[in-house]
Design a protein around this motif. Structure first.
Motif, PDB file in Angstrom:
ATOM      1  N   ASP A  39       1.189  -1.307   0.027  1.00  0.00           N
ATOM      2  CA  ASP A  39      -0.023  -0.659  -0.321  1.00  0.00           C
ATOM      3  C   ASP A  39       0.938   0.732   0.400  1.00  0.00           C
ATOM      4  OD1 ASP A  39       1.280  -0.095   2.445  1.00  0.00           O
ATOM      5  OD2 ASP A  39      -0.979  -0.130   3.722  1.00  0.00           O
ATOM      6  N   GLY A  40       1.983   1.264  -0.302  1.00  0.00           N
ATOM      7  CA  GLY A  40       3.461   2.210  -0.157  1.00  0.00           C
ATOM      8  C   GLY A  40       2.910   3.159  -1.895  1.00  0.00           C
ATOM      9  N   GLY A  41       3.761   3.362  -2.512  1.00  0.00           N
ATOM     10  CA  GLY A  41       3.760   3.928  -3.788  1.00  0.00           C
ATOM     11  C   GLY A  41       3.335   3.889  -4.696  1.00  0.00           C
ATOM     12  N   ILE A  42       3.972   2.296  -5.226  1.00  0.00           N
ATOM     13  CA  ILE A  42       3.514   1.346  -6.110  1.00  0.00           C
ATOM     14  C   ILE A  42       1.577   2.505  -6.560  1.00  0.00           C
ATOM     15  CG2 ILE A  42       2.610  -0.549  -7.812  1.00  0.00           C
ATOM     16  CD1 ILE A  42       5.701  -1.300  -6.913  1.00  0.00           C
ATOM     17  N   ARG A  43       1.246   1.339  -5.032  1.00  0.00           N
ATOM     18  CA  ARG A  43      -0.585   1.879  -4.953  1.00  0.00           C
ATOM     19  C   ARG A  43      -1.555   3.392  -4.935  1.00  0.00           C
ATOM     20  NH1 ARG A  43      -4.263  -1.223  -5.548  1.00  0.00           N
ATOM     21  NH2 ARG A  43      -4.304  -2.840  -4.606  1.00  0.00           N
ATOM     22  N   ALA A  44      -0.119   3.873  -4.552  1.00  0.00           N
ATOM     23  CA  ALA A  44      -0.131   5.305  -4.725  1.00  0.00           C
ATOM     24  C   ALA A  44      -1.390   6.136  -6.091  1.00  0.00           C
ATOM     25  CB  ALA A  44       0.292   6.521  -3.519  1.00  0.00           C
ATOM     26  N   LEU A  45      -0.150   5.716  -7.056  1.00  0.00           N
ATOM     27  CA  LEU A  45       0.064   5.756  -7.913  1.00  0.00           C
ATOM     28  C   LEU A  45      -0.884   5.361  -9.205  1.00  0.00           C
ATOM     29  CD1 LEU A  45       4.201   6.411  -8.882  1.00  0.00           C
ATOM     30  CD2 LEU A  45       2.279   7.820  -8.520  1.00  0.00           C
ATOM     31  N   VAL A  46      -1.484   3.658  -8.043  1.00  0.00           N
ATOM     32  CA  VAL A  46      -2.158   2.547  -9.341  1.00  0.00           C
ATOM     33  C   VAL A  46      -3.524   3.244  -8.430  1.00  0.00           C
ATOM     34  CG1 VAL A  46      -3.149   0.328 -10.016  1.00  0.00           C
ATOM     35  CG2 VAL A  46      -0.596   0.956 -10.098  1.00  0.00           C
ATOM     36  N   GLY A  47      -3.821   3.817  -7.624  1.00  0.00           N
ATOM     37  CA  GLY A  47      -5.309   3.888  -7.254  1.00  0.00           C
ATOM     38  C   GLY A  47      -5.248   2.528  -6.601  1.00  0.00           C
ATOM     39  N   PRO A  48      -6.997   2.935  -6.029  1.00  0.00           N
ATOM     40  CA  PRO A  48      -7.597   1.576  -5.442  1.00  0.00           C
ATOM     41  C   PRO A  48      -8.028   0.123  -6.301  1.00  0.00           C
ATOM     42  CG  PRO A  48      -8.980   3.158  -5.206  1.00  0.00           C
ATOM     43  CD  PRO A  48      -7.424   3.837  -5.587  1.00  0.00           C
ATOM     44  N   ALA A  49      -8.925   0.760  -6.976  1.00  0.00           N
ATOM     45  CA  ALA A  49      -9.697   0.033  -7.925  1.00  0.00           C
ATOM     46  C   ALA A  49      -8.974  -1.111  -8.755  1.00  0.00           C
ATOM     47  CB  ALA A  49     -10.406   0.932  -9.234  1.00  0.00           C
ATOM     48  N   THR A  50      -8.214  -1.390  -9.034  1.00  0.00           N
ATOM     49  CA  THR A  50      -6.757  -2.489  -9.390  1.00  0.00           C
ATOM     50  C   THR A  50      -5.713  -2.950  -8.802  1.00  0.00           C
ATOM     51  OG1 THR A  50      -6.039  -2.559 -12.166  1.00  0.00           O
ATOM     52  CG2 THR A  50      -5.906  -0.616 -10.583  1.00  0.00           C
ATOM     53  N   ASN A  51      -5.408  -4.029  -8.781  1.00  0.00           N
ATOM     54  CA  ASN A  51      -3.928  -4.442  -8.435  1.00  0.00           C
ATOM     55  C   ASN A  51      -2.991  -4.704  -9.810  1.00  0.00           C
ATOM     56  OD1 ASN A  51      -4.745  -4.593  -6.136  1.00  0.00           O
ATOM     57  ND2 ASN A  51      -5.807  -6.991  -5.984  1.00  0.00           N
ATOM     58  N   ARG A  52      -3.457  -4.200 -11.210  1.00  0.00           N
ATOM     59  CA  ARG A  52      -2.880  -4.085 -12.256  1.00  0.00           C
ATOM     60  C   ARG A  52      -2.077  -2.670 -12.611  1.00  0.00           C
ATOM     61  NH1 ARG A  52      -5.417  -5.908 -17.653  1.00  0.00           N
ATOM     62  NH2 ARG A  52      -3.636  -6.268 -17.777  1.00  0.00           N
ATOM     63  N   ALA A  53       0.022  -3.255 -11.874  1.00  0.00           N
ATOM     64  CA  ALA A  53       0.246  -1.764 -11.959  1.00  0.00           C
ATOM     65  C   ALA A  53       1.105  -1.964 -13.304  1.00  0.00           C
ATOM     66  CB  ALA A  53       1.851  -2.367 -11.022  1.00  0.00           C
ATOM     67  N   SER A  54       1.256  -0.778 -14.332  1.00  0.00           N
ATOM     68  CA  SER A  54       1.737  -0.614 -15.600  1.00  0.00           C
ATOM     69  C   SER A  54       3.584  -0.356 -15.134  1.00  0.00           C
ATOM     70  CB  SER A  54       1.992   0.740 -15.992  1.00  0.00           C
ATOM     71  OG  SER A  54       2.104   1.556 -14.974  1.00  0.00           O
ATOM     72  N   ALA A  55       4.066  -0.976 -16.155  1.00  0.00           N
ATOM     73  CA  ALA A  55       5.720  -0.411 -15.634  1.00  0.00           C
ATOM     74  C   ALA A  55       5.676   1.035 -15.539  1.00  0.00           C
ATOM     75  CB  ALA A  55       6.137  -1.063 -16.595  1.00  0.00           C
ATOM     76  N   ARG A  56       5.354   2.070 -15.940  1.00  0.00           N
ATOM     77  CA  ARG A  56       5.571   3.090 -16.061  1.00  0.00           C
ATOM     78  C   ARG A  56       5.380   3.590 -14.847  1.00  0.00           C
ATOM     79  NH1 ARG A  56       2.421   7.728 -15.848  1.00  0.00           N
ATOM     80  NH2 ARG A  56       1.237   5.993 -16.828  1.00  0.00           N
TER      81      ARG A  56
END
Length: 402
Positions: free
Chosen positions: A277-294
């Motif tokens: 629930d750190g930086g990746i989550r903050a950028l991706v948002g709460p609605a999905t568990n799919r992270a982009s490489a960017r």
């Protein structure tokens, strides 16, 4: 053939090619310049230049008068870079990019289009590609008659004769019958090559590897692939497989051909599913568990420890790939290119440090600055090489009927 009749023709062609090679490398040249560069006599040089002008490959440039110079200034000649054009195509799974270049390598137009979702069937892909080519021609303001050759890079292994190597799952996406459409339909020679090999041509021509005779370029987006230049020559192998990365499944700590972008996406998404629930989550948002490489790279740059650990893992894994390429081909420089090249700069310190553990004299590492133009630029270079080798057999647009 009677040698007595062929020798003058051969000598004439040799002289034409010698003068052409000089004119292609300089802005302009006088007869004296050409005499010095070729060793030909003045009469021969002038006759050859007049012949090249008549053929459409050269033109005479007005020479300025200097001071109180009397008489006519020395004639000055230049290569006619607008005598024809070439196309460079980058055909991937999802997109096609087209560049239009004159014969000096100057890009004068281009286009980009997306294929149907999931790649599309061959007929759909052919229509999209043909439309993208037409759009690029329109953007450049030229007609089909101006095109002398087409170079095309594809995300698949290509045999020495330019065919899609059999046995590949992706073969139907690239075996589109374009030789017939371009050759018979438009009169264009079509040269097909693996995209990573064209990336190597591009880097040696105009990238960070400019002029380097021993160079490896690794496309590291979704899947890994490499192009190898050894002693200035692009390597192919018996069936075009030089630089293929299928053997990575045998390499401990690697295991497959997954590239940097795919690994960042997969490992970033896995972290989200595991509750990060750190930086990746903050950028991706709460609605999905799919992270982009960017977003994974952005989170690492902002100091997120999970994202930093993912990039560290990727860098150490890539160092093993680089060690394999270094051991097999001994390049002086390895360039990382492809969709993640701009972000891959963050991986260089760890990759460089790790590579030194595996290779006694490691090559220099660099990241391509050519972005998405890398492969189509290599395709342009491939087409230009063909035109330069066959120039005396080709007919420039200015001399074509109609």
């Amino acid at each position: 053939m009677d040698a007595s009749t062929s020798t003058p023709q051969l000598l004439r062609r040799t002289n034409l090619r010698a003068v052409l090679e000089v004119l292609r490398t300089v802005p302009s040249a006088t007869g004296t310049d050409l005499i010095s560069a070729t060793g030909l006599t003045r009469a021969t040089v002038i006759a050859v230049c007049d012949d090249l002008i008549a053929r459409g490959w050269a033109r005479e440039r007005e020479s300025p008068r200097i001071g109180g110079q009397k008489g006519r200034p020395a004639r000055r000649f230049e290569f006619n870079a607008g005598a024809g054009h070439v196309l460079g195509l980058d055909v991937g799974i999802a997109t096609v990019r087209v560049l239009v270049s004159d014969l000096s390598g100057t890009v004068v137009g281009g286009s980009e289009a997306r294929f149907p979702r999931h790649g599309g069937v061959p007929e759909q892909r052919r229509r999209v590609l043909s439309a993208a080519v037409d759009q690029a021609l329109a953007d450049a303001g030229i007609t089909s008659a101006a095109v002398l050759c087409v170079g095309m890079g594809i995300a698949a292994q290509v045999t020495g004769d330019g065919a899609v190597a059999p046995g590949q799952e992706v073969a139907p996406m690239f075996d589109l019958g374009l030789r017939k459409e371009f050759g018979e339909g438009r009169g264009w020679p079509l040269l097909v090559e693996n995209d990573a090999k064209l990336a190597a041509l591009a880097e040696r021509w105009r990238g960070v590897g400019a002029g380097e005779k021993n160079l490896a370029v690794i496309l590291a987006g979704e899947r890994l692939g490499s192009g190898i230049i050894e002693s200035g020559r692009l390597l192919h192998g018996a069936s075009g497989g030089t630089g293929a990365m299928g053997a990575l499944e045998l390499v401990a700590g690697v295991g497959n051909e997954d590239g940097i972008a795919k690994l960042a996406r997969l490992w970033g998404s896995a972290a989200l599913k595991d509750g990060h629930d750190g930086g990746i989550r903050a950028l991706v948002g709460p609605a999905t568990n799919r992270a982009s490489a960017r977003l994974v790279f952005e989170a690492a740059e902002a100091g997120d420890p999970v994202a930093e650990e993912i990039l560290d893992r990727i860098a150490r894994r890539m160092a093993r790939v680089l060690a394999l390429v270094s051991s097999f081909f001994d390049p002086r420089l390895i360039v990382i290119g492809g969709a993640v090249a701009a972000s891959a700069t963050a991986l260089l310190p760890v990759m460089t440090e790790e590579l030194a553990r595996y290779v006694s004299e490691p090559p220099r590492l660099a990241v391509s600055d050519m972005g998405k133009m890398l492969v189509p630029t290599g395709a342009v270079r491939l087409a230009l090489d063909y035109v330069e080798a066959h120039m005396l057999e080709l007919v420039p647009e200015v001399r074509r009927p109609g």
